[in-house]
Design an enzyme around this catalytic site. Structure first.
Site, mmCIF file in Angstrom:
data_model
loop_
_atom_site.group_PDB
_atom_site.id
_atom_site.type_symbol
_atom_site.label_atom_id
_atom_site.label_comp_id
_atom_site.label_asym_id
_atom_site.label_seq_id
_atom_site.Cartn_x
_atom_site.Cartn_y
_atom_site.Cartn_z
ATOM 1 N N ARG A 29 0.830 -1.207 0.000
ATOM 2 C CA ARG A 29 0.000 0.000 0.000
ATOM 3 C C ARG A 29 0.864 1.255 0.000
ATOM 4 O O ARG A 29 1.866 1.320 0.704
ATOM 5 C CB ARG A 29 -0.925 0.020 1.222
ATOM 6 C CG ARG A 29 -2.034 -0.983 1.110
ATOM 7 C CD ARG A 29 -3.181 -0.699 2.050
ATOM 8 N NE ARG A 29 -3.995 -1.898 2.192
ATOM 9 C CZ ARG A 29 -4.900 -2.305 1.290
ATOM 10 N NH1 ARG A 29 -5.124 -1.564 0.221
ATOM 11 N NH2 ARG A 29 -5.578 -3.420 1.483
ATOM 12 N N ILE A 31 1.984 4.845 1.006
ATOM 13 C CA ILE A 31 1.950 5.496 2.326
ATOM 14 C C ILE A 31 1.141 6.796 2.304
ATOM 15 O O ILE A 31 0.674 7.251 3.347
ATOM 16 C CB ILE A 31 3.410 5.756 2.803
ATOM 17 C CG1 ILE A 31 3.488 5.807 4.318
ATOM 18 C CG2 ILE A 31 4.006 7.002 2.168
ATOM 19 C CD1 ILE A 31 4.917 5.766 4.860
ATOM 20 N N ASN A 87 4.954 6.825 -13.382
ATOM 21 C CA ASN A 87 5.550 8.137 -13.603
ATOM 22 C C ASN A 87 7.023 7.970 -13.955
ATOM 23 O O ASN A 87 7.712 7.146 -13.355
ATOM 24 C CB ASN A 87 5.413 8.992 -12.342
ATOM 25 C CG ASN A 87 3.959 9.288 -12.001
ATOM 26 O OD1 ASN A 87 3.142 9.512 -12.901
ATOM 27 N ND2 ASN A 87 3.620 9.273 -10.728
ATOM 28 N N GLU A 95 8.987 10.479 -7.980
ATOM 29 C CA GLU A 95 9.680 10.869 -6.746
ATOM 30 C C GLU A 95 10.604 9.779 -6.243
ATOM 31 O O GLU A 95 11.637 10.062 -5.640
ATOM 32 C CB GLU A 95 8.656 11.220 -5.658
ATOM 33 C CG GLU A 95 7.904 12.513 -5.967
ATOM 34 C CD GLU A 95 6.785 12.788 -4.982
ATOM 35 O OE1 GLU A 95 6.507 11.926 -4.139
ATOM 36 O OE2 GLU A 95 6.177 13.868 -5.095
ATOM 37 N N HIS A 100 7.725 1.856 -10.340
ATOM 38 C CA HIS A 100 6.544 1.352 -9.629
ATOM 39 C C HIS A 100 5.296 1.661 -10.435
ATOM 40 O O HIS A 100 5.172 2.713 -11.055
ATOM 41 C CB HIS A 100 6.445 1.933 -8.215
ATOM 42 C CG HIS A 100 6.660 3.412 -8.147
ATOM 43 N ND1 HIS A 100 7.900 3.991 -8.233
ATOM 44 C CD2 HIS A 100 5.784 4.434 -7.994
ATOM 45 C CE1 HIS A 100 7.781 5.305 -8.149
ATOM 46 N NE2 HIS A 100 6.512 5.597 -8.010
ATOM 47 N N HIS A 102 1.426 2.352 -10.130
ATOM 48 C CA HIS A 102 0.372 2.755 -9.197
ATOM 49 C C HIS A 102 -0.929 2.079 -9.621
ATOM 50 O O HIS A 102 -1.335 2.197 -10.785
ATOM 51 C CB HIS A 102 0.129 4.270 -9.260
ATOM 52 C CG HIS A 102 1.259 5.122 -8.767
ATOM 53 N ND1 HIS A 102 1.286 5.670 -7.503
ATOM 54 C CD2 HIS A 102 2.397 5.549 -9.374
ATOM 55 C CE1 HIS A 102 2.383 6.404 -7.349
ATOM 56 N NE2 HIS A 102 3.075 6.351 -8.471
HETATM 57 P P1 DGP Z 1 5.970 8.629 -7.673
HETATM 58 O O1 DGP Z 1 5.607 10.075 -7.536
HETATM 59 O O2 DGP Z 1 5.324 7.997 -8.888
HETATM 60 O O3 DGP Z 1 7.458 8.392 -7.602
HETATM 61 O O4 DGP Z 1 5.286 7.901 -6.429
HETATM 62 C C1 DGP Z 1 5.970 7.563 -5.277
HETATM 63 C C2 DGP Z 1 4.933 7.023 -4.305
HETATM 64 O O5 DGP Z 1 5.624 6.294 -3.289
HETATM 65 C C3 DGP Z 1 4.112 8.084 -3.602
HETATM 66 O O6 DGP Z 1 2.744 7.922 -3.957
HETATM 67 C C4 DGP Z 1 4.332 7.830 -2.112
HETATM 68 C C5 DGP Z 1 4.946 6.453 -2.071
HETATM 69 N N1 DGP Z 1 5.919 6.247 -1.029
HETATM 70 C C6 DGP Z 1 7.040 7.013 -0.827
HETATM 71 N N2 DGP Z 1 7.734 6.545 0.233
HETATM 72 C C7 DGP Z 1 7.038 5.454 0.682
HETATM 73 C C8 DGP Z 1 7.269 4.550 1.752
HETATM 74 O O7 DGP Z 1 8.238 4.632 2.517
HETATM 75 N N3 DGP Z 1 6.341 3.566 1.936
HETATM 76 C C9 DGP Z 1 5.249 3.434 1.109
HETATM 77 N N4 DGP Z 1 4.416 2.419 1.366
HETATM 78 N N5 DGP Z 1 5.017 4.277 0.090
HETATM 79 C C10 DGP Z 1 5.896 5.270 -0.106
#
Ligand code: DGP
Length: 115
Positions: A29, A31, A87, A95, A100, A102
């Site tokens: 999931r 965060i 992305n 980021e 990944h 989504h």
């Molecule tokens: P993007 O902008 O496409 O790189 O999405 C990165 C996503 O990763 C963002 O929706 C928040 C998620 N995310 C960042 N750090 C963590 C983490 O430590 N744990 C989890 N479960 N999600 C994270």
């Protein structure tokens, strides 16, 4: 490229709500959920961006899509529909530099791009 927090999640060194894991991919999931269902599906091997995909990654990428469809069905959002999104780099809003997918759903997501 140095590894990201996602590699630590994959190795279960830091907590995350892992929903699925096999030899190629891990799903957990997000965060900071942007929708009622927001799951990230990642390759276990760190592929930094979509621009770094090589032919050897095809099995993992196919698995990511299949797992996303399975998780969407499990979450009960398949019939209403959902969005799958990757992305890439700055203009894509990436980021975390570990590829990944989504999986977003559970409500109407509106237009694809905010303008
Ligand atoms: P993007 O902008 O496409 O790189 O999405 C990165 C996503 O990763 C963002 O929706 C928040 C998620 N995310 C960042 N750090 C963590 C983490 O430590 N744990 C989890 N479960 N999600 C994270």
């Amino acid at each position: 490229m140095s590894e990201t927090i996602f590699s630590k999640i994959i190795r279960r060194e830091i907590p995350a709500e892992i929903l699925y894991q096999d030899d190629l991919v891990t799903a957990f999931r997000d965060i900071q959920p942007q929708a009622p269902v927001h799951i990230l599906i990642v390759p276990n091997r760190q592929i930094p961006t979509a621009d770094d995909i090589v032919p050897e990654d095809e099995a993992a990428l196919g698995r990511m899509l299949r797992v996303a469809a399975d998780l969407a069905r499990e979450a009960g959002i398949s019939q209403d529909g959902y969005r799958l999104m990757i992305n890439c780099r700055e203009h894509g809003g990436q980021e975390v530099f570990h590829l990944h997918l989504h999986l977003l759903g559970g409500c109407s997501l509106g237009p694809m791009l905010a303008r």
